[in-house]
Design an enzyme around this catalytic site. Structure first.
Site, mmCIF file in Angstrom:
data_model
loop_
_atom_site.group_PDB
_atom_site.id
_atom_site.type_symbol
_atom_site.label_atom_id
_atom_site.label_comp_id
_atom_site.label_asym_id
_atom_site.label_seq_id
_atom_site.Cartn_x
_atom_site.Cartn_y
_atom_site.Cartn_z
ATOM 1 N N PHE A 161 0.832 -1.198 0.000
ATOM 2 C CA PHE A 161 0.000 0.000 0.000
ATOM 3 C C PHE A 161 0.869 1.252 0.000
ATOM 4 O O PHE A 161 1.881 1.307 0.701
ATOM 5 C CB PHE A 161 -0.867 0.064 1.271
ATOM 6 C CG PHE A 161 -1.803 -1.075 1.485
ATOM 7 C CD1 PHE A 161 -3.127 -0.990 1.094
ATOM 8 C CD2 PHE A 161 -1.372 -2.237 2.108
ATOM 9 C CE1 PHE A 161 -4.012 -2.039 1.322
ATOM 10 C CE2 PHE A 161 -2.236 -3.292 2.346
ATOM 11 C CZ PHE A 161 -3.567 -3.198 1.948
ATOM 12 N N ASP A 162 0.444 2.260 -0.749
ATOM 13 C CA ASP A 162 0.917 3.611 -0.518
ATOM 14 C C ASP A 162 0.187 4.135 0.722
ATOM 15 O O ASP A 162 -0.805 3.543 1.167
ATOM 16 C CB ASP A 162 0.618 4.471 -1.747
ATOM 17 C CG ASP A 162 1.049 5.916 -1.576
ATOM 18 O OD1 ASP A 162 2.111 6.156 -0.964
ATOM 19 O OD2 ASP A 162 0.324 6.807 -2.045
#
Length: 304
Positions: free
Chosen positions: A166-167
């Site tokens: 995930f960012d």
């Protein structure tokens, strides 16, 4: 006195047929020849098995977790499609052929199926249609657009743990900090994040999905689990502290955290061997899909 059994933990992912299978040829017929020709094409080939699409390896690994979860939890894949039930028969036949345990589906007959994401209790909706994804996000559902394969993507490993990356900003977290960066620059961003280091960030669109993933993770031993997560963000010191403290406040475990300080993410995603990566910025998504399956989350200031 009998002990009350612990509630069963679930992770539900809704996915479009074009994200799960390679439907490019039939979609071209739909675009060039219309609905009737598309229907004839699909019905005439409903016994021909579709090849895996971009998200197929991810779905296969998600469903494989069920064998290890037993009665403690379940991962479920829901098929959401614009097809009619007639034309969708080929998709379900293909899922059965490939050994995918998918029992629930919604065929919306040409309409957007995003309306059924919440109805099925899905924690995430994956689609190749950006409009459907935006509609789902506007309705408060976690969603991402699965991007097409790059010319020469790194093949996903069939074995090993499922790896989800995930960012941070505008994905797990809100875009509140990203707005300061874009409006006032890096120096103001770092100063603001340092002052607010002990103030948890607000939730982003994929927080609920991350929580569901974390709850499934918690059912496995911490050592050598079949599911690993990573935060791969352009943030660096000193802005890293607020992120760490926010996840701690949320009681969410992230296995790996990479604070890249602006370095390109692609090679790090390859090193992590991500099965999928979620980011809000198209420039990062375009670079990431050279290496891994990528989901664009069209949320926040970067998406106007």
């Amino acid at each position: 006195m009998s002990k009350t059994p612990a509630p069963r933990v679930s992770l539900v992912v809704a996915i479009s047929s074009r994200a799960l299978f390679d439907l490019d040829a039939s979609h071209r017929i739909f675009e060039t020849e219309g609905v009737d020709a598309y229907c004839r094409y699909q019905i005439g080939r409903e016994e021909e098995i579709l090849e895996p699409g971009v998200a197929f390896p991810l779905v296969k690994k998600l469903l494989a977790l069920n064998a290890q979860l037993g009665e403690r939890g379940k991962v479920e894949i829901i098929l959401l499609s614009r097809n009619s039930s007639d034309t969708g028969l080929r998709v379900l036949n293909s899922a059965r052929h490939h050994g995918l345990d998918i029992s629930r589906a919604a065929f919306a007959g040409g309409s957007s199926p995003y309306r059924y994401v919440a109805a099925f209790g899905a924690h995430l909706f994956l689609s190749t249609d950006p409009n459907d994804v935006r509609l789902a996000l506007e309705a408060g559902c976690a969603a991402a657009t699965i991007l097409p394969r790059a010319a020469s993507p790194a093949p996903a490993a069939d074995d090993g743990p499922l790896r989800i990356a995930f960012d941070g900003d505008a994905v797990i977290f809100s875009d509140e900090a990203e707005r300061i960066f874009r409006n006032e620059g890096l120096e103001a961003f770092n100063a603001t994040e340092s002052r607010a280091a002990r103030e948890p960030l607000s939730a982003g669109p994929l927080k609920g999905f991350l929580i569901a993933v974390h709850q499934i993770q918690a059912l496995f031993p911490a050592q050598d689990p079949p599911l690993r997560t990573a935060l791969i963000t352009s943030r660096g010191a000193p802005s890293h502290e607020r992120v760490v403290r926010t996840l701690r406040e949320w009681n969410i475990r992230i296995d790996e955290a990479l604070f890249l300080g602006g370095l390109p993410k692609g090679v790090f995603l390859k090193a992590f061997a991500a099965d999928i990566f979620f980011d809000d910025q198209e420039v990062h998504c375009d670079a990431a899909r050279l290496h891994v399956a990528t989901g664009h989350v069209p949320h926040g200031v970067a998406n106007g």
